[in-house]
Write an enzyme that holds these catalytic residues in place. Sequence first.
Site, short mmCIF file in Angstrom:
data_model
loop_
_atom_site.label_atom_id
_atom_site.label_comp_id
_atom_site.label_asym_id
_atom_site.label_seq_id
_atom_site.Cartn_x
_atom_site.Cartn_y
_atom_site.Cartn_z
NE ARG A 8 57.06 19.63 -6.65
CZ ARG A 8 57.79 19.72 -5.55
NH1 ARG A 8 57.79 18.73 -4.66
NH2 ARG A 8 58.54 20.78 -5.34
CG HIS A 9 58.56 20.60 -11.41
ND1 HIS A 9 59.76 20.48 -10.73
CD2 HIS A 9 57.83 21.50 -10.72
CE1 HIS A 9 59.75 21.28 -9.68
NE2 HIS A 9 58.59 21.91 -9.64
CD1 TRP A 14 67.86 27.51 -8.21
CD2 TRP A 14 66.20 28.93 -7.69
NE1 TRP A 14 68.29 28.77 -8.53
CE2 TRP A 14 67.30 29.67 -8.22
CE3 TRP A 14 65.05 29.62 -7.31
CZ2 TRP A 14 67.26 31.06 -8.36
CZ3 TRP A 14 65.02 31.00 -7.44
CH2 TRP A 14 66.10 31.71 -7.96
CB THR A 21 61.47 27.58 -7.31
OG1 THR A 21 62.50 26.77 -6.75
CG2 THR A 21 61.75 27.78 -8.78
CD GLU A 87 54.97 25.79 -6.73
OE1 GLU A 87 53.75 25.91 -6.48
OE2 GLU A 87 55.65 24.80 -6.41
NE ARG A 88 52.37 30.22 -1.46
CZ ARG A 88 52.64 29.90 -0.21
NH1 ARG A 88 52.70 28.63 0.14
NH2 ARG A 88 52.85 30.84 0.68
NE ARG A 114 58.60 24.78 2.08
CZ ARG A 114 58.62 23.47 2.29
NH1 ARG A 114 58.68 23.00 3.51
NH2 ARG A 114 58.56 22.63 1.29
#
Length: 247
Positions: A8-9, A14, A21, A87-88, A114
């Site tokens: 994951r980045h 944000w 985001t 991303e979603r 979320r």
Amino acid sequence: MHKLVLIRHGESTWNLENRFTGWTDVDLTETGIEQAKQAGRLLKAEGYDFDVAYTSVLKRATRTLWHTLDELDRTWLPVVHSWRLNERHYGALQGLNKAETAKKYGDEQVLVWRRSYGTPPPPLEADDPRSERSDVRYAKLSPEQVPLTECLKDTVARVLPFWNESMAPAIRTGRRLVVAAHGNSIRALVKYLDGISDDAIVGLNIPNGIPLVYELDDELKPLRHYYLGDAAAAEKAAAAVASQGKG
């Protein structure tokens, strides 16, 4: 046996500001850059090498990949960018502070938006300036392919064709893959690989910048998976992701 590495980045601006985001193209913080470099150092220390890299079309993931590959002295590797690894999409929540949104709608509702599998946030209007439908990087997509909101179920439906058509065939030919993506696109892959139920996926959180290794058999079924480095640190980082959105 095959190995697949998912990252994951690193922390984004944000993430730091505790904002939703989604497809908004924000950059890494200095902490995020260091997390990406540390991922590369961990992989190098453990003797990992790769033949091809995959990432999204969002800069927080692409920069994470670049810094990771730089530490591995592999900046020359071929890189496949795909919007399917984005991303979603968080719809009308994009740009909003998570804690403030939780105070307005309640922790339970925000958790549903979320982390639930099938409930998307309220959508953006098509003419909302936050919409990505006029973004040049998506110019070859139909309007229907550029979402106005997504739930995780939608993200899985977007990610899996790319897994089946590009990533899985590459692994089967013996190519070693590293993937720098996003919390929910990685959750989509993990759900598929591990056969996680729709209900159980709610509790899965992916920490920033810590390589997640999957060992796969010849049928690409998981033998085991683990985070590189300090397991306790990875668990703590995942718990921090879970606590986002709380006041």
